[in-house]
Design an enzyme around this catalytic site. Structure first.
Site, short mmCIF file in Angstrom:
data_model
loop_
_atom_site.label_atom_id
_atom_site.label_comp_id
_atom_site.label_asym_id
_atom_site.label_seq_id
_atom_site.Cartn_x
_atom_site.Cartn_y
_atom_site.Cartn_z
N ALA A 63 72.17 0.41 58.90
CA ALA A 63 72.92 -0.06 57.74
C ALA A 63 74.25 0.70 57.71
O ALA A 63 74.37 1.79 58.26
CB ALA A 63 72.12 0.19 56.47
N GLY A 121 68.41 0.39 60.26
CA GLY A 121 68.31 -1.05 60.06
C GLY A 121 68.40 -1.83 61.36
O GLY A 121 67.88 -2.94 61.47
N GLU A 174 64.99 -1.83 62.66
CA GLU A 174 64.21 -2.75 61.80
C GLU A 174 64.55 -4.21 62.09
O GLU A 174 63.67 -5.08 62.04
CB GLU A 174 64.47 -2.40 60.33
CG GLU A 174 63.88 -1.04 59.98
CD GLU A 174 64.29 -0.53 58.61
OE1 GLU A 174 65.50 -0.61 58.28
OE2 GLU A 174 63.41 -0.07 57.86
N GLU A 178 66.84 7.54 59.02
CA GLU A 178 67.16 7.57 57.59
C GLU A 178 66.86 8.92 56.95
O GLU A 178 67.58 9.38 56.06
CB GLU A 178 66.39 6.47 56.84
CG GLU A 178 66.85 5.05 57.16
CD GLU A 178 66.16 4.42 58.36
OE1 GLU A 178 65.51 5.16 59.13
OE2 GLU A 178 66.28 3.20 58.54
N1 CO8 Z 1 77.28 3.07 59.40
C1 CO8 Z 1 78.63 3.06 59.40
N2 CO8 Z 1 79.38 3.36 60.48
C2 CO8 Z 1 78.74 3.67 61.61
C3 CO8 Z 1 77.34 3.70 61.70
C4 CO8 Z 1 76.60 3.37 60.53
N3 CO8 Z 1 75.27 3.34 60.52
N4 CO8 Z 1 77.00 4.06 62.95
C5 CO8 Z 1 78.14 4.25 63.63
N5 CO8 Z 1 79.19 4.01 62.82
C6 CO8 Z 1 80.61 4.10 63.17
C7 CO8 Z 1 81.11 5.54 63.26
O1 CO8 Z 1 81.40 6.05 61.97
C8 CO8 Z 1 82.31 5.36 64.13
O2 CO8 Z 1 83.37 4.83 63.35
P1 CO8 Z 1 84.87 5.49 63.46
O3 CO8 Z 1 85.25 5.31 64.92
O4 CO8 Z 1 85.68 4.64 62.53
O5 CO8 Z 1 84.72 6.91 63.09
C9 CO8 Z 1 81.90 4.28 65.11
O6 CO8 Z 1 80.83 3.58 64.47
C10 CO8 Z 1 81.39 4.81 66.43
O7 CO8 Z 1 80.35 5.72 66.15
P2 CO8 Z 1 80.31 7.20 66.75
O8 CO8 Z 1 81.70 7.70 67.00
O9 CO8 Z 1 79.45 8.03 65.85
O10 CO8 Z 1 79.58 6.93 68.13
P3 CO8 Z 1 78.67 7.94 68.96
O11 CO8 Z 1 78.40 7.25 70.26
O12 CO8 Z 1 79.26 9.30 68.99
O13 CO8 Z 1 77.30 8.04 68.13
C11 CO8 Z 1 75.39 7.19 66.91
C12 CO8 Z 1 76.47 6.93 67.98
C13 CO8 Z 1 74.45 8.31 67.40
C14 CO8 Z 1 74.59 5.91 66.73
C15 CO8 Z 1 76.07 7.63 65.62
O14 CO8 Z 1 77.11 6.74 65.30
C16 CO8 Z 1 75.14 7.66 64.44
O15 CO8 Z 1 74.36 8.58 64.31
N6 CO8 Z 1 75.22 6.64 63.54
C17 CO8 Z 1 74.45 6.57 62.35
C18 CO8 Z 1 73.02 6.16 62.63
C19 CO8 Z 1 72.20 6.11 61.39
O16 CO8 Z 1 72.00 7.08 60.70
N7 CO8 Z 1 71.68 4.89 61.06
C20 CO8 Z 1 70.84 4.69 59.93
C21 CO8 Z 1 71.64 4.23 58.78
S1 CO8 Z 1 70.67 4.08 57.29
C22 CO8 Z 1 69.81 2.64 57.52
O17 CO8 Z 1 69.91 1.96 58.49
C23 CO8 Z 1 68.90 2.23 56.39
C24 CO8 Z 1 68.40 0.80 56.58
C25 CO8 Z 1 67.68 0.38 55.35
C26 CO8 Z 1 67.73 -1.14 55.17
C27 CO8 Z 1 67.11 -1.55 53.87
C28 CO8 Z 1 68.00 -2.53 53.16
C29 CO8 Z 1 67.28 -3.15 51.97
#
Ligand code: CO8
Length: 257
Positions: A65, A108, A111, A131
């Site tokens: 998400a 997500g 999921e 999460e």
């Molecule tokens: N949300 C927003 N932006 C994101 C997300 C995310 N989940 N993941 C990556 N991005 C963005 C980064 O901020 C970055 O943007 P910018 O270049 O503008 O800074 C761009 O994507 C590239 O990401 P990275 O530079 O971080 O890339 P890396 O290769 O270094 O890392 C990772 C990749 C490991 C995947 C890292 O981006 C990361 O940890 N992302 C977050 C992962 C995460 O925590 N996901 C869970 C989110 S919570 C969730 O999914 C809850 C779902 C519940 C659903 C229920 C609804 C009812």
């Protein structure tokens, strides 16, 4: 101009729904999720489409998400954001869904992959329910579908640590149908999709319903639906054709009715 969060391509009876937010690793903002749900529904309503593939590109299926869109929300705002409805709409479709996962399937994104009926994954794919590291927990099936797919102990470790797990391990654990080199990911998903699309569509639909229904209920409840659906299929043209073709030692010509 509004961004196209998804791109739909057709290959005969198979539709590929490609996520198109690579700069954010396909993070599922409400707009992105709405686009996925809307397009999946539209394809589901099209009788010509018999299998839908969800694909995010090589670097990421979806990194979860959109954290930026969620960080400041109150519980009421989360509930009112409408994302629950988008998930329910994806889960309600009748057309078989295949997730073609390469790169990150986090939160997500994991999921969403598990919302599909089959998962084809690149050897480089990584799955996580991270999460917990954000102070929340999975909210779209991560605690339920993962535990049913790989067992409660492995699922518990993923949910409580948030650490990613590689595709090879999850293939062995039963979450992934086919593990392929990254350059084969879409071709392999398409081949699997074409095989399913070539099967008689009414039987595919009824069989899919029985499997999905049974996973959520007792074996005896599942057996009831299985028997009912099985009997119904004797009213289809494809049943007559399928059996006739077998007896005549020829390929069946299914009409999907
Ligand atoms: N949300 C927003 N932006 C994101 C997300 C995310 N989940 N993941 C990556 N991005 C963005 C980064 O901020 C970055 O943007 P910018 O270049 O503008 O800074 C761009 O994507 C590239 O990401 P990275 O530079 O971080 O890339 P890396 O290769 O270094 O890392 C990772 C990749 C490991 C995947 C890292 O981006 C990361 O940890 N992302 C977050 C992962 C995460 O925590 N996901 C869970 C989110 S919570 C969730 O999914 C809850 C779902 C519940 C659903 C229920 C609804 C009812």
């Amino acid at each position: 101009m509004t961004k196209n969060f998804v791109i739909v391509e057709r290959q005969g009876a198979v539709a590929v729904l490609r996520f198109n937010r690579p700069e954010k690793l396909n993070a599922l903002s409400p707009e992105m999720l709405a686009a996925i749900a809307g397009n999946v529904e539209t394809l589901d309503a099209d009788d010509e489409v018999r299998v839908i593939i969800l694909y995010g590109g090589e670097r990421a299926f979806a990194a979860g998400a959109d954290i930026g869109a969620m960080a400041q929300l109150s519980p009421v705002e989360v509930a009112q954001a409408g994302t629950r409805e988008y998930w329910l709409r994806i889960w309600a479709v009748d057309t078989p869904l295949i997730a073609a996962v390469s790169g990150y399937a986090y939160g997500g994104g994991c999921e969403l992959a598990m919302s599909c009926d089959l998962i084809v994954a690149a050897e480089t794919a990584r799955f996580a329910q991270p999460e917990i590291k954000l102070g929340i927990m999975p909210g779209a099936g991560g605690t339920q579908r993962l535990a049913r797919a790989i067992g409660p102990y492995r699922a518990m470790e993923m949910v409580l640590t948030g650490e990613p797990v590689g595709a090879r391990e999850l293939h062995a654990a039963g979450l992934i149908n086919r593990l392929v080199p990254v350059e084969r990911i879409l071709d392999e998903a398409l081949e699997l999709a074409q095989t399913i699309a070539s099967r008689p569509a009414v039987a595919v639909s009824q069989a899919r319903k029985a499997v999905r229904y049974g996973v959520e209920r007792t074996v005896s409840e599942g057996l009831e639906l299985e028997r009912t659906n099985y009997e119904l299929l004797y009213g289809t043209e494809d049943q007559a054709e399928g059996m006739e073709a077998f007896l005549e030692k020829r390929d069946p010509d299914f009409k999907h009715r």
